[in-house]
Scaffold this active site. Sequence first.
Site, PDB file in Angstrom:
ATOM      1  N   GLU A   1      49.779  34.253  24.021  1.00  0.00           N
ATOM      2  CA  GLU A   1      51.065  33.703  24.471  1.00  0.00           C
ATOM      3  C   GLU A   1      51.878  33.007  23.368  1.00  0.00           C
ATOM      4  OE1 GLU A   1      50.001  31.292  27.851  1.00  0.00           O
ATOM      5  OE2 GLU A   1      49.440  33.033  29.040  1.00  0.00           O
TER       6      GLU A   1
ATOM      7  N   GLU B   1      44.854  40.962  32.029  1.00  0.00           N
ATOM      8  CA  GLU B   1      44.689  39.887  33.020  1.00  0.00           C
ATOM      9  C   GLU B   1      45.367  40.232  34.343  1.00  0.00           C
ATOM     10  OE1 GLU B   1      45.682  35.973  31.532  1.00  0.00           O
ATOM     11  OE2 GLU B   1      44.930  36.419  29.527  1.00  0.00           O
TER      12      GLU B   1
END
Length: 360
Positions: A156, A271
């Site tokens: 991220e 994910e």
Amino acid sequence: MSSIPTRRDAIGTLAAAAFGALAPGRAFGRAWEPRPSGDLPYGAAVRWSALDHDDAYRAALLERCRIIVPEGEMKWADLRPARDVFQFENADHIADFARRNGLALRGHTLAWYGAMPEWTNAIATAREAERELVAHIETVVSRYRDVVSSWDVVNEPVPERPASIGDLRPSVWTRCLGDSYIATAFRAAAAVDPTATLVLNEYDVEFVGGRFTSRRDSLRHILRKLLDQGVPVHAVGLQGHLFAERAIDRDGLQAFLSEVKSWGLKVLITELDVVDKTLPTMEAERDRLAALKVDDFLDAVFSAIRPEAVITWGVSDRYTWVPIYFTRNDGRPNRPLPFDADMKPKPMMAVIDRYLRRDV
Ligand code: XIL
């Protein structure tokens, strides 16, 4: 000879399984049984606290998964309670579980803004930050070198709403090192394990809307820059935390993935789950709509590139991060994952299976 399969054995077996034959002499269990040619691996994030106690959960994982990834046990907050302390116990348990069961293991994650222990706030200079980051990566990557075949090296890096193309999500790493922390992290990981697949992992890049387009552009910019600098980044991880109410930007995602593919990068879905906060109460309808959302997403991804694996963030609704942030207004439990809380497969699993088997 040790009966514990090493990562290299596991990779060999993965390849063998893909071609319809098991490596001789290894009883890897159902997850490793021969599969039709072209079948992609499915995997899930795991929690040691559950894996250790819950037989039904463990059985579902072993039945279905060829890859596992620790949901939190390899994050800084878990591994580094203090500057001079490494605490490996739970991560070791998961690594041993993978070794014992012949599962591929992904590592998550080496450089992230989140789940950072308090003491890292005191890191003050570029020199100190680089020393801590590199030492951490060297220690952790070398410890699991035999079993972790792929790392989410940087997680991220893109800000929630990028203000400009080079904008990065603030962290101790950007504060001290600027954008160079990304290259440093990848180089440190590659130096310890040159054979691991090194991944840059990101979320919120698949939907229709300005914020998502600019996040995709930012991600593209980071990747291009790394490649131009000769940094060993091998793949993009699409987290794929889908939201029921957000439309998939099929064209935008396809263009992005085709481009990164043309640069020689691989893609993993790392994910996947569906945040069902806004979906109807009725379970059958909710599960149907969640499965449709996954179908939309996978269809867009597969139309551009065949990902290396499809990994969901948990296997069963019994253990999911979703209610931490997205509890439902009707008070019903969330249903984001392919198996329900009773370990029964839902329509989402059938959709994922369809893509795993698809030759594209
Ligand atoms: C989540 C875990 O699932 C939770 O158990 C934890 O409390 C917070 O982090 N993107 C990521 C993951 O990359 O590390 C996050 O995992 C979910 C969002």
